[in-house]
Design a protein around this motif. Structure first.
Motif, PDB file in Angstrom:
ATOM      1  N   PRO A  89       4.250  -1.267  -9.117  1.00 41.01           N
ATOM      2  CA  PRO A  89       4.582  -1.921  -7.850  1.00 41.01           C
ATOM      3  C   PRO A  89       4.949  -0.927  -6.750  1.00 41.01           C
ATOM      4  O   PRO A  89       4.652  -1.146  -5.577  1.00 41.01           O
ATOM      5  N   GLY A  90       5.605   0.185  -7.134  1.00 36.85           N
ATOM      6  CA  GLY A  90       5.976   1.183  -6.136  1.00 36.85           C
ATOM      7  C   GLY A  90       4.770   1.789  -5.444  1.00 36.85           C
ATOM      8  O   GLY A  90       4.815   2.118  -4.250  1.00 36.85           O
ATOM      9  N   THR A  91       3.652   1.932  -6.189  1.00 37.28           N
ATOM     10  CA  THR A  91       2.433   2.477  -5.592  1.00 37.28           C
ATOM     11  C   THR A  91       1.881   1.522  -4.537  1.00 37.28           C
ATOM     12  O   THR A  91       1.488   1.935  -3.441  1.00 37.28           O
ATOM     13  N   VAL A  92       1.852   0.234  -4.855  1.00 33.44           N
ATOM     14  CA  VAL A  92       1.369  -0.756  -3.894  1.00 33.44           C
ATOM     15  C   VAL A  92       2.296  -0.813  -2.681  1.00 33.44           C
ATOM     16  O   VAL A  92       1.843  -0.858  -1.528  1.00 33.44           O
ATOM     17  N   ALA A  93       3.609  -0.804  -2.929  1.00 28.93           N
ATOM     18  CA  ALA A  93       4.569  -0.866  -1.828  1.00 28.93           C
ATOM     19  C   ALA A  93       4.396   0.315  -0.883  1.00 28.93           C
ATOM     20  O   ALA A  93       4.483   0.174   0.342  1.00 28.93           O
ATOM     21  N   PRO A  99      -1.851  -9.909  -1.073  1.00 26.56           N
ATOM     22  CA  PRO A  99      -1.117 -10.351  -2.263  1.00 26.56           C
ATOM     23  C   PRO A  99       0.288  -9.751  -2.316  1.00 26.56           C
ATOM     24  O   PRO A  99       0.517  -8.656  -1.792  1.00 26.56           O
ATOM     25  N   PRO A 100       1.243 -10.415  -2.945  1.00 25.80           N
ATOM     26  CA  PRO A 100       2.556  -9.818  -3.166  1.00 25.80           C
ATOM     27  C   PRO A 100       2.418  -8.503  -3.923  1.00 25.80           C
ATOM     28  O   PRO A 100       1.458  -8.300  -4.684  1.00 25.80           O
ATOM     29  N   VAL A 101       3.376  -7.616  -3.731  1.00 23.47           N
ATOM     30  CA  VAL A 101       3.305  -6.280  -4.309  1.00 23.47           C
ATOM     31  C   VAL A 101       3.117  -6.335  -5.824  1.00 23.47           C
ATOM     32  O   VAL A 101       2.236  -5.666  -6.389  1.00 23.47           O
ATOM     33  N   ARG A 102       3.941  -7.103  -6.510  1.00 23.73           N
ATOM     34  CA  ARG A 102       3.874  -7.131  -7.976  1.00 23.73           C
ATOM     35  C   ARG A 102       2.547  -7.734  -8.461  1.00 23.73           C
ATOM     36  O   ARG A 102       1.980  -7.288  -9.461  1.00 23.73           O
ATOM     37  N   GLU A 103       2.062  -8.753  -7.760  1.00 21.73           N
ATOM     38  CA  GLU A 103       0.805  -9.376  -8.166  1.00 21.73           C
ATOM     39  C   GLU A 103      -0.358  -8.396  -8.039  1.00 21.73           C
ATOM     40  O   GLU A 103      -1.195  -8.273  -8.941  1.00 21.73           O
ATOM     41  N   LEU A 104      -0.431  -7.670  -6.915  1.00 24.81           N
ATOM     42  CA  LEU A 104      -1.522  -6.711  -6.731  1.00 24.81           C
ATOM     43  C   LEU A 104      -1.404  -5.553  -7.713  1.00 24.81           C
ATOM     44  O   LEU A 104      -2.416  -5.053  -8.238  1.00 24.81           O
ATOM     45  N   GLY A 164       0.271   0.392  11.854  1.00 21.86           N
ATOM     46  CA  GLY A 164      -0.042  -0.801  12.631  1.00 21.86           C
ATOM     47  C   GLY A 164      -1.226  -1.574  12.103  1.00 21.86           C
ATOM     48  O   GLY A 164      -1.680  -2.536  12.732  1.00 21.86           O
ATOM     49  N   VAL A 165      -1.744  -1.177  10.922  1.00 24.47           N
ATOM     50  CA  VAL A 165      -2.871  -1.887  10.315  1.00 24.47           C
ATOM     51  C   VAL A 165      -2.399  -3.206   9.712  1.00 24.47           C
ATOM     52  O   VAL A 165      -3.095  -4.220   9.766  1.00 24.47           O
ATOM     53  N   LEU A 166      -1.197  -3.176   9.126  1.00 27.07           N
ATOM     54  CA  LEU A 166      -0.610  -4.368   8.525  1.00 27.07           C
ATOM     55  C   LEU A 166       0.662  -4.755   9.254  1.00 27.07           C
ATOM     56  O   LEU A 166       1.289  -3.924   9.915  1.00 27.07           O
ATOM     57  N   LEU A 167       1.061  -5.982   9.097  1.00 23.66           N
ATOM     58  CA  LEU A 167       2.296  -6.508   9.677  1.00 23.66           C
ATOM     59  C   LEU A 167       3.108  -7.150   8.566  1.00 23.66           C
ATOM     60  O   LEU A 167       2.628  -8.065   7.891  1.00 23.66           O
ATOM     61  N   ALA A 168       4.326  -6.652   8.344  1.00 26.06           N
ATOM     62  CA  ALA A 168       5.214  -7.220   7.328  1.00 26.06           C
ATOM     63  C   ALA A 168       6.212  -8.145   7.999  1.00 26.06           C
ATOM     64  O   ALA A 168       6.835  -7.772   8.992  1.00 26.06           O
ATOM     65  N   GLU A 169       6.373  -9.345   7.457  1.00 28.35           N
ATOM     66  CA  GLU A 169       7.306 -10.326   8.002  1.00 28.35           C
ATOM     67  C   GLU A 169       8.258 -10.770   6.900  1.00 28.35           C
ATOM     68  O   GLU A 169       7.820 -11.230   5.838  1.00 28.35           O
ATOM     69  N   VAL A 170       9.546 -10.611   7.168  1.00 26.73           N
ATOM     70  CA  VAL A 170      10.561 -10.944   6.177  1.00 26.73           C
ATOM     71  C   VAL A 170      10.448 -12.409   5.772  1.00 26.73           C
ATOM     72  O   VAL A 170      10.381 -13.308   6.612  1.00 26.73           O
ATOM     73  N   GLY A 171      10.374 -12.642   4.460  1.00 23.58           N
ATOM     74  CA  GLY A 171      10.326 -13.997   3.945  1.00 23.58           C
ATOM     75  C   GLY A 171       8.945 -14.622   3.935  1.00 23.58           C
ATOM     76  O   GLY A 171       8.763 -15.724   3.392  1.00 23.58           O
ATOM     77  N   ARG A 172       7.951 -13.949   4.544  1.00 23.59           N
ATOM     78  CA  ARG A 172       6.604 -14.521   4.605  1.00 23.59           C
ATOM     79  C   ARG A 172       5.581 -13.676   3.879  1.00 23.59           C
ATOM     80  O   ARG A 172       4.671 -14.195   3.260  1.00 23.59           O
ATOM     81  N   GLY A 173       5.680 -12.358   3.961  1.00 18.04           N
ATOM     82  CA  GLY A 173       4.723 -11.504   3.292  1.00 18.04           C
ATOM     83  C   GLY A 173       4.133 -10.464   4.217  1.00 18.04           C
ATOM     84  O   GLY A 173       4.678 -10.163   5.283  1.00 18.04           O
ATOM     85  N   THR A 174       2.978  -9.911   3.803  1.00 11.80           N
ATOM     86  CA  THR A 174       2.303  -8.855   4.546  1.00 11.80           C
ATOM     87  C   THR A 174       0.934  -9.363   4.987  1.00 11.80           C
ATOM     88  O   THR A 174       0.179  -9.925   4.191  1.00 11.80           O
ATOM     89  N   PHE A 175       0.599  -9.127   6.272  1.00  9.85           N
ATOM     90  CA  PHE A 175      -0.603  -9.686   6.877  1.00  9.85           C
ATOM     91  C   PHE A 175      -1.407  -8.587   7.569  1.00  9.85           C
ATOM     92  O   PHE A 175      -0.862  -7.540   7.939  1.00  9.85           O
ATOM     93  N   VAL A 176      -2.674  -8.855   7.792  1.00 10.48           N
ATOM     94  CA  VAL A 176      -3.506  -7.960   8.590  1.00 10.48           C
ATOM     95  C   VAL A 176      -3.093  -8.104  10.050  1.00 10.48           C
ATOM     96  O   VAL A 176      -3.053  -9.223  10.592  1.00 10.48           O
TER      97      VAL A 176
END
Length: 477
Positions: free
Chosen positions: A53-57, A40-45, A67-79
Motif C-alpha cells: 500500500p505504501g508504494t501506491v500511496a 481505486p483505494p490504496v489498499r485495493e490497488l 496536479g495530475v490527481l486530486l485527493a479529497e478527504v473522505g471521498r478518495g482520489t480523482f483525475v
C-alpha cells in the motif's frame, strides 16, 4: 477501465511507485481515465498489483503534487482537470494553486460545494515539496550522519551553519552557528525558552492582551501564571508593561512585534526601544516569536536592541512547510549553553535525517526563488480576500498569511464563526486569543488557505461577505 489495474509490476525497472505513476499517466493520456474519474483505494490497488500500500500511496502523492490527481478527504482520489481549466466546482487544475490535501483539509458536500478551512494558514506548494523530496532522496542514499547514531552537536553542525545563514537574512541580526538551538517546531521552541528562563513555584509570564494561544499553553504546561498586558495601535503599551511587571514580578514577556498574531499590529522601532527600557529596569526577559512573518523584518528585532535579555523563536512552518516540524531558538549569548542543555536533556536533538536535510535545504540556491513565489501566491490570496471584504474593517498585509476582521454591528464572534461554518468556512474567533476570563472583541481571524484553488478561496470569501452583509435581526423586548 478495470484492465488498467490488472497485472503485476514484477518486470518493471526502477522504483515500483514510479511504474504505478507512469501507468496512471498513460491511462490519462490514452483516454482510459478522464477528468473526475475516481481511482481505486490504496489498499485495493495494492492488492490488485501485488505491491505494498505504501508504494501506491507514494505514486498517488507524486501525481497529486504534480496536479495530475486530486485527493479529497473522505471521498478518495480523482483525475484532476488540466492546468488552467476549471471543473464543476470551480477548482482549477493548477499545481501552484495546489491539491496538497494534507495541508488543506476540505471535502465535497452535497449541498454547498467545498468546505474551506481558514482556521490555520496553509502554504501553497510552489515547488518546495518536490525540492524536499529530492533532497530527502539524497539524504536517504548517503546520510552524512548515518542511520545508527544518536544525534550529536558535531553531526548537526552543518545544519546549524545553514540555519544561521537562513536566519541572518531577516532582521534578527548576525547569527552564529553556535547560537542556533533546534527544536521540534516553533511551539516546542517557546516551551524550551520558558523552561530555560522560568524559576520558582508560580512564575509569571506576560503576554499581549490579544496573543497567540501557544504562549499560554506553553506557560500553563510549566505551571506558570499568564498575565495579559494592554495594547494600542502600536503594540504593547510601555506604561502597562511597567505596571504589570511591578504588580506581578514577572520573569518573561512573550511578544510578536513584527507581525502580531492575530491583529497584524506592527510595533515601530521607537516603541520597541521604550519596551526594552522597561525590561532593563525590571530585569525582564523578552521572548520574540517571529514564526508568522514570511518576509524580511521591517524593524530591528529585540535581539538587536537588547541582546542581553532577548530570546528569539522562529520556524520553517510559515516559510517552507509545517510538515517537517523544525524550529529555531536563540538565547542571549551568555545563556546559549543553558538553552542547548534544555533541549538536549529534553529530547537529545532533532532526528539526524532531519538535520541532514536542513543542512541541504536551508542553503539550497533554489529556495530564495521559491520563497519569492510563495509570497507572491500568498499575496494573491490576501488581495482576493480584501477585494471581497474590503468595505468592512479588515486589517491585512500582503506578506502575512492571515487577516483580522472586526465584525459589523449585529454580529458576535462566536455566532459569526458558527454561521460561517454552516456555510462551509471555518474561521477562528477572537475568543481564542484572550485569557479565558477576559472579554474579547467582536472579531475573527481569517487564515490564508493557499492549498485550495484561488477560485475556491474566492467563493469562501463571498460566503463570508454575504454573512457580513446580513447580520441576524436584533429584536428589542
Amino acid at each position: 477501465m478495470s484492465t488498467i489495474w490488472t497485472g503485476t509490476l514484477s518486470s518493471a525497472s526502477g522504483p515500483k511507485y514510479k511504474a504505478v505513476a507512469e501507468r496512471i499517466r498513460s491511462a490519462i493520456q490514452n483516454g482510459d481515465l478522464t477528468v473526475g474519474d475516481k481511482l481505486p483505494p490504496v489498499r485495493e490497488l495494492a492488492y490488485q498489483l501485488e505491491i505494498t500500500p505504501g508504494t501506491v500511496a507514494r505514486a498517488y502523492t507524486v501525481l497529486t503534487d504534480e496536479g495530475v490527481l486530486l485527493a479529497e478527504v473522505g471521498r478518495g482520489t480523482f483525475v484532476a482537470p488540466p492546468p488552467g481549466t476549471a471543473d464543476e466546482t470551480g477548482t482549477t487544475g493548477d499545481p501552484e494553486r495546489g491539491f496538497e490535501n494534507d495541508l488543506a483539509p476540505q471535502h465535497k458536500d452535497a449541498g454547498d460545494g467545498y468546505h474551506v478551512n481558514l482556521f490555520s494558514p496553509h502554504l501553497p506548494n510552489v515547488g518546495q515539496a518536490e525540492l524536499i523530496r529530492e533532497l530527502l532522496t539524497e539524504v536517504a542514499q548517503d546520510p552524512p550522519s548515518g542511520f545508527m547514531h544518536y544525534p550529536s552537536r558535531e553531526a548537526a553542525r552543518p545544519a546549524r551553519e545553514a540555519a544561521a545563514r537562513w536566519l541572518t537574512q531577516g532582521a534578527v541580526g548576525p547569527v552564529r552557528e553556535s547560537d542556533v538551538v533546534f527544536s521540534n517546531g516553533g511551539q516546542n521552541a517557546l516551551a524550551l525558552v520558558m523552561q530555560a528562563v522560568l524559576r520558582g513555584r508560580r512564575p509569571v509570564v506576560l503576554v499581549e492582551e490579544l496573543s497567540y494561544p501557544g504562549f499560554r499553553r506553553a506557560a500553563e504546561l510549566l505551571r506558570a501564571e499568564v498575565v495579559p498586558v494592554a495594547m494600542d495601535a502600536q503594540g504593547l503599551i510601555p506604561e502597562a508593561l511597567e505596571a504589570a511587571v511591578r504588580t506581578h514580578d514577572a520573569q518573561i514577556l512573550c511578544t510578536s512585534p513584527e507581525a502580531h498574531n492575530p491583529t497584524l499590529t506592527f510595533t515601530p522601532e521607537t516603541r520597541r526601544r521604550e519596551l526594552v527600557e522597561v525590561a532593563r529596569q525590571s530585569e525582564l526577559q523578552i521572548l520574540e516569536d517571529n514564526c508568522y512573518h514570511v518576509a524580511a523584518g521591517a524593524g530591528p528585532s529585540f535581539r538587536l536592541l537588547a541582546p542581553e535579555r532577548s530570546w528569539y523563536v522562529s520556524s520553517i512552518s510559515k516559510n517552507i512547510t509545517p510538515a517537517l516540524r523544525v524550529g529555531f531558538a536563540l538565547a542571549p549569548p551568555e545563556r546559549t549553553a543553558h538553552l542547548r542543555r534544555t533541549a538536549e536533556h529534553g529530547f537529545f536533538g532533532l532526528a539526524t535525517p532531519l538535520t541532514d536535510l536542513m543542512a541541504k535545504l536551508l542553503v539550497d540556491p533554489r529556495l530564495a526563488a521559491l520563497s519569492e513565489r510563495m509570497l507572491s501566491v500568498i499575496g494573491d490570496y490576501v488581495h482576493c480576500a480584501v477585494h471581497e471584504l474590503g468595505e468592512y474593517q479588515v486589517v491585512w498585509r500582503p506578506d502575512v498569511p492571515f487577516l483580522w476582521l472586526t465584525l459589523p454591528a449585529g454580529w458576535r464572534a462566536g455566532a459569526f464563526v458558527q454561521a460561517a461554518e454552516a456555510q462551509g468556512v471555518r474561521l477562528r474567533p477572537a475568543e481564542d486569543f484572550v485569557q479565558r476570563t477576559a472579554r474579547a472583541p467582536h472579531a475573527v481571524r481569517l487564515a490564508i488557505n493557499a492549498g485550495v484553488a484561488l477560485a475556491t478561496f474566492e467563493q469562501a470569501m463571498q460566503r463570508v461577505r454575504r454573512l457580513l452583509d446580513n447580520p441576524p435581526e436584533q429584536i428589542a423586548v
